[in-house]
Each structure stands twice: as C-alpha cells, then as structure tokens.
Scaffold this motif. Structure first.
Motif, PDB file in Angstrom:
ATOM      1  N   PRO A 190     -27.898   9.983   6.271  1.00  0.00           N
ATOM      2  CA  PRO A 190     -29.155  10.224   6.743  1.00  0.00           C
ATOM      3  C   PRO A 190     -29.756  11.701   6.757  1.00  0.00           C
ATOM      4  N   LEU A 191     -28.521  12.761   6.544  1.00  0.00           N
ATOM      5  CA  LEU A 191     -28.894  14.100   6.288  1.00  0.00           C
ATOM      6  C   LEU A 191     -28.674  14.455   5.191  1.00  0.00           C
ATOM      7  N   THR A 192     -27.861  13.890   4.329  1.00  0.00           N
ATOM      8  CA  THR A 192     -27.456  14.475   3.015  1.00  0.00           C
ATOM      9  C   THR A 192     -28.164  13.464   1.871  1.00  0.00           C
ATOM     10  N   GLY A 193     -28.498  12.335   2.101  1.00  0.00           N
ATOM     11  CA  GLY A 193     -28.809  11.452   1.227  1.00  0.00           C
ATOM     12  C   GLY A 193     -27.831  10.178   1.000  1.00  0.00           C
ATOM     13  N   ALA A 229     -28.188  -0.442  18.290  1.00  0.00           N
ATOM     14  CA  ALA A 229     -28.052   0.072  17.076  1.00  0.00           C
ATOM     15  C   ALA A 229     -26.425   0.714  17.391  1.00  0.00           C
ATOM     16  N   VAL A 230     -26.289   1.592  18.288  1.00  0.00           N
ATOM     17  CA  VAL A 230     -25.002   2.153  18.458  1.00  0.00           C
ATOM     18  C   VAL A 230     -23.782   1.187  18.549  1.00  0.00           C
ATOM     19  N   THR A 231     -24.045   0.022  19.245  1.00  0.00           N
ATOM     20  CA  THR A 231     -23.046  -1.418  19.642  1.00  0.00           C
ATOM     21  C   THR A 231     -22.812  -1.956  18.184  1.00  0.00           C
ATOM     22  N   ALA A 280     -33.236  10.636  16.275  1.00  0.00           N
ATOM     23  CA  ALA A 280     -32.189   9.596  16.469  1.00  0.00           C
ATOM     24  C   ALA A 280     -32.569   8.228  16.049  1.00  0.00           C
ATOM     25  N   GLN A 281     -33.739   7.925  16.172  1.00  0.00           N
ATOM     26  CA  GLN A 281     -34.133   6.413  15.648  1.00  0.00           C
ATOM     27  C   GLN A 281     -34.341   6.182  13.902  1.00  0.00           C
ATOM     28  N   THR A 282     -34.512   7.321  13.368  1.00  0.00           N
ATOM     29  CA  THR A 282     -34.400   7.515  11.796  1.00  0.00           C
ATOM     30  C   THR A 282     -33.077   7.473  11.490  1.00  0.00           C
ATOM     31  N   TYR A 283     -32.158   8.250  12.035  1.00  0.00           N
ATOM     32  CA  TYR A 283     -30.690   8.245  11.853  1.00  0.00           C
ATOM     33  C   TYR A 283     -30.022   6.977  12.005  1.00  0.00           C
ATOM     34  N   LEU A 284     -30.278   6.309  13.146  1.00  0.00           N
ATOM     35  CA  LEU A 284     -29.478   5.252  13.401  1.00  0.00           C
ATOM     36  C   LEU A 284     -30.044   4.036  12.303  1.00  0.00           C
ATOM     37  N   ALA A 285     -31.249   3.984  12.368  1.00  0.00           N
ATOM     38  CA  ALA A 285     -32.082   2.931  11.259  1.00  0.00           C
ATOM     39  C   ALA A 285     -31.432   3.155   9.669  1.00  0.00           C
ATOM     40  N   ALA A 286     -31.267   4.162   9.362  1.00  0.00           N
ATOM     41  CA  ALA A 286     -30.709   4.584   8.158  1.00  0.00           C
ATOM     42  C   ALA A 286     -29.410   3.927   7.779  1.00  0.00           C
ATOM     43  N   PRO A 332     -41.768  -2.943   5.816  1.00  0.00           N
ATOM     44  CA  PRO A 332     -41.034  -3.628   6.631  1.00  0.00           C
ATOM     45  C   PRO A 332     -39.687  -3.025   6.982  1.00  0.00           C
ATOM     46  N   ALA A 333     -39.254  -2.147   6.310  1.00  0.00           N
ATOM     47  CA  ALA A 333     -38.081  -1.818   6.047  1.00  0.00           C
ATOM     48  C   ALA A 333     -37.151  -1.640   7.636  1.00  0.00           C
TER      49      ALA A 333
END
Length: 490
Positions: free
Chosen positions: A190-193, A174-176, A252-258, A277-278
């Motif tokens: 992911p923190l503010t909408g 994800a970072v790549t 971490a995973q929800t931030y990157l996935a968002a 399945p998002a």
C-alpha cells in the motif's frame, strides 16, 4: 442588493455556544471518517496499488491549507471563513470572489451528500424512490440546523460516534483477518505499489489530485469562528486537529483495505466497473456480508449529517457576505443567534439540486464533477491572503518566511495543480461561476464607488473612523470580536 446601513446600526451577531469538541464534530461530520470508501478503487488503480501512500502525501499537502486557515482565523475570527480572510489580506474584490467561489462548493457538496444518502436508503427500501429519501434527509437536517448550532452539534456527535464505531469495527475485523489468514498483497505494497503495474511517482501524484478532495470540509470549522467560546486559538487548533485525525484514519483504512483486496491494481485499471465497489467487495470477501451492510448503512446516515454540517457552513457564509453588503441584507438577520434566513436559502438551493440529481440516472455524475473547483479556487485565494496580510502588508509584524510565505506557496501549488487536473466540465462550470462573480463585483463597485458597504458604515472590525484594522472598543486589529458568551450560567 444590500442597501447601505447607518453607522449606528450594530452588525448582526451570532451566539457563542460552541466548544472545541463541537468544532471537531462539525469538521469530521463534513469530511466523514470513512470518506475514502467511495474512491478507494479509483485511487488504487491510479496509484498502481500505492493507495496508502497517496493519502499520506495528500494529508501533507492539505496541511498547508489547514495551516493557512489557522493563520487567518487568528487575524479575523469572524463568520465567513475565506470570504473574510481574503478581504483582510487581499481587499474587498478578492474577498467577494473568494466567498463567491466557496459558495459554489458549500451549496453543492451537501447536495451530493444528500444524494448519497438517498441512493443508499433506496437500496435498502427500494419501494420508496431515492428522490423522496433525498428530500426527507434535507428536511430533517434543515430542521436541526434551524434549532441552533448546539442542537445540531449534539445530534451530529451521536452520528459521528456511530460512524467512528463502524470504522473501528472494520479496523479490528481487518486486523483479525490479516493475522489469521495473511494479506492478499505484500505488507508494504500500500506504500510502494502492488507490483502489477510498477511504481510510478507520477501515478501517485496524479492520484493525490483526486484524494485531496476527500478532505474538503475541514475548512467549514472556520465558518463557526463567531460561535465558539475560548477565542480564535481554539478554532485554529480544531482545524489542524481535524485534518491530522482524518489523515490518520484515512491512512489506516486504505492501508488495511489494500492488503485485503484480492484483485490487483492492474485489474482495477483494466475494468473501471470494479473500482466503485472495490472497498465493499474487499470487505465482503475477506470479512463477510454483514460488515458490507454495516458499512453501507453507516455511509447512508453519515452522508445526511455530512450535509448537515455543510448546510450550516453555507448558511454562515451567506450570512457573512450579506452582513458585508455583498448579498441581500435580509440574509444577515438572525433569530436567537441563528442565521435562519441564510440557512433556509442554502437549504432550498441544496434541495433543488439534490432532488433534481436524484430524479436523473446521470445526476450524481453531474454533481460530483463540479463540486470541487469552487473550494479549490477559494483555497488558492486563502493562501494568497496569508502572503498579502503577513508579507505584503506586514500587519502581523516581521513575517515568518516559513509560515507566511513558503507554506502558503506550497498550498497554492497543490490547489492549482488539482484545478488543472479537474474534469473539463468542472473547469467550465467553475469558469462560468467565476464570470458571474466578477460581473457581480463590477455592478456593486459601480453602485457604491468601490465600497459595497457605503462610506459611513462601520462593519465588524471597523472602528469609529471606519479605518482598516481599527476595532471597536475592546477589540484590537484582527482580534476576537467581543461577542458575549450566552451559555447558561456564563
């Protein structure tokens, strides 16, 4: 029900063989390092795109529950978890109800996990029915649990290492992609909408009521308090460490996935079919199908071993309640330090529930809708136990108002709020289960005059006179039971 035992009969004991790492493995297995995968889309839609903020708030909220567990495991380092703690802080009646409600959760969460595993394996090998895969997962993990807590912990560690490795692959991939191609949404969204629906604190808090359910399982660590070397302090540290680590992983995973999700929160909210399945769709569109399949296989295997940890915790709860006279005494027997009768009963109930659900198209919906209320009621009684022991009874000396009153009150507010937000079906099942527990309490009090163990029984934590807080020789009030370390060379 259990008969009264003679005071000369020593209570059944479990074997001390677990270390700090083993406790963390069980906790992480039960929770699952990638637990947010299945609910990511739902939370993203509910929170208006602020899904990482949801998990940040949820971690802080559940920290109060973890802290209450850490407080009470030092008071009563015994199997039974919240059943034992409520007995200490609130009395025998609330103790039974706490254990009874937790039992609903401990028996059904493994059934859901086994069903997840069966569904995933059926998708990979559709020629074999999902109920067959589900039953096979129950059989394999039950055999591991019957071999003993150490054997299960070793295999569990290998599975957990696999899950963590897959999570790391996702994080690096994800970072790549983000460095190479940029984000689909704003970096702070992911923190503010994401702006598609506008930020709403009420929406975030509503999503938190769902997100806290991802953490259920860290409390299972306390069920192994009689099987850990190093005393209750090690259990308390494991509970807090496990919650903190999962909180970081979830964030971490929800931030990157968002950031990788190409559809907006508004689109997810408008089309609920996209929510399930998002996470997988986000991974497939940004990284590739290979990571989609890797995450799916990891979830299939990880779910079965999450159920293994849950089944082990359920067995310890049944064992502890039987040892205290609340369930048939046959369940308090051990073999080689392993509560095999209790484990077999837990496995049988879980097998029936999981296979029944696997054979129905709507089985998963039925199970998922009812698994959480029992744990949340038990958590509420846990918080009350901290207040009862330290503030009302003042058994730990002068109370620390922050640790012993404010923190458990905040935790109780969170758990009660989540119960209120639960589905009508879950509330109904929880109410019926509670009514059965209250009826059981009434019957047992009528038979034994208020003490299910009998007036002459000296249970764990009861001294020669049977008085509350009096311990056997070498054990103070609330201290660690003097169970011998049976590891080779000990």
């Amino acid at each position: 029900m259990a008969s009264v035992t003679d005071s000369s009969t020593p209570p059944a004991a479990l074997r001390r063989s677990l270390g700090f790492r083993d406790l963390v493995v069980y906790g992480l297995l039960f929770i699952a390092p990638m637990a947010p995968v299945g609910v990511f889309g739902t939370l993203d839609a509910r929170s208006h795109g602020a899904v990482a903020l949801v998990y940040l708030v949820a971690t802080a909220a559940m920290a109060c529950t973890a802290y209450s567990y850490a407080q009470m495991v030092r008071v009563a380092p015994q199997a039974g978890s919240v059943f034992t703690y409520a007995r200490k802080g609130l009395g025998e009646g609330p103790g039974l109800i706490a254990g009874w409600m937790a039992m609903l959760d401990y028996l059904l969460i493994p059934a859901v996990a086994y069903l997840f595993s069966g569904i995933a394996m059926n998708a990979l090998v559709p020629e074999v029915s999902r109920w067959v895969w589900t039953a096979l997962a129950v059989g394999v993990t039950t055999l591991l649990n019957l071999r003993g807590v150490r054997a299960a912990a070793r295999v569990g560690f290998a599975v957990l290492a696999m899950e963590v490795l897959v999570l790391l692959v996702f994080l690096v991939s994800a970072v790549t992609v983000l460095v190479r191609d940029g984000a689909q949404r704003g970096w702070l969204s992911p923190l503010t909408g994401d702006g598609s629906l506008g930020f709403s604190l009420a929406a975030v808090l509503g999503a938190v009521s769902v997100a806290v359910l991802s953490y259920l399982g860290f409390d299972a660590i306390a069920s192994f308090a009689e099987e850990v070397t190093g005393g209750s302090e090690r259990v308390a540290r494991a509970v807090l460490f496990c919650l903190g680590l999962t909180g970081v992983l979830f964030l971490a995973q929800t931030y990157l996935a968002a950031l990788l999700t190409p559809v907006s929160a508004a689109e997810l909210a408008a089309d609920p079919a996209l929510q399930g399945p998002a996470f997988y769709n986000s991974v497939e569109s940004s990284v590739g199908p290979w990571l989609h399949d890797l995450v799916a296989v990891s979830k299939a295997i990880g779910a079965a071993f999450a159920a293994l940890a849950g089944q082990a915790a359920a067995g310890r709860l049944l064992f502890a309640m039987a040892r205290e006279g609340r369930l048939p005494r046959a369940l308090s027997r051990t073999s080689g330090g392993t509560p095999r009768p209790a484990l077999l009963v837990a496995a049988t109930v879980t097998l029936v529930a999981a296979v029944w659900a696997a054979r129905r198209d709507d089985g998963l919906d039925h199970l998922v809708s009812v698994v959480n209320v029992g744990a949340l009621v038990a958590f509420t009684l846990l918080h009350a136990s901290v207040i009862g022991w330290f503030v009302v009874k003042r058994r730990g000396g002068a109370p620390h108002w922050g640790k012993h009153l404010v923190a458990p009150l905040l935790g109780a507010v969170v758990t009660v709020a989540v119960i209120v937000e639960a589905s009508w079906t879950a509330q109904l099942v929880g109410a019926v289960w509670l009514a059965v527990g209250l009826a059981l309490l009434f019957v047992q009090r009528g038979r034994t005059g208020g003490d299910p163990r009998g007036a002459n029984r000296g249970g764990p934590g009861a001294g020669p006179g049977g008085g509350p807080g009096a311990g056997p020789a070498g054990q103070g009030a609330g201290g660690d039971p003097p169970v011998r370390d049976t590891r080779p060379g000990a």
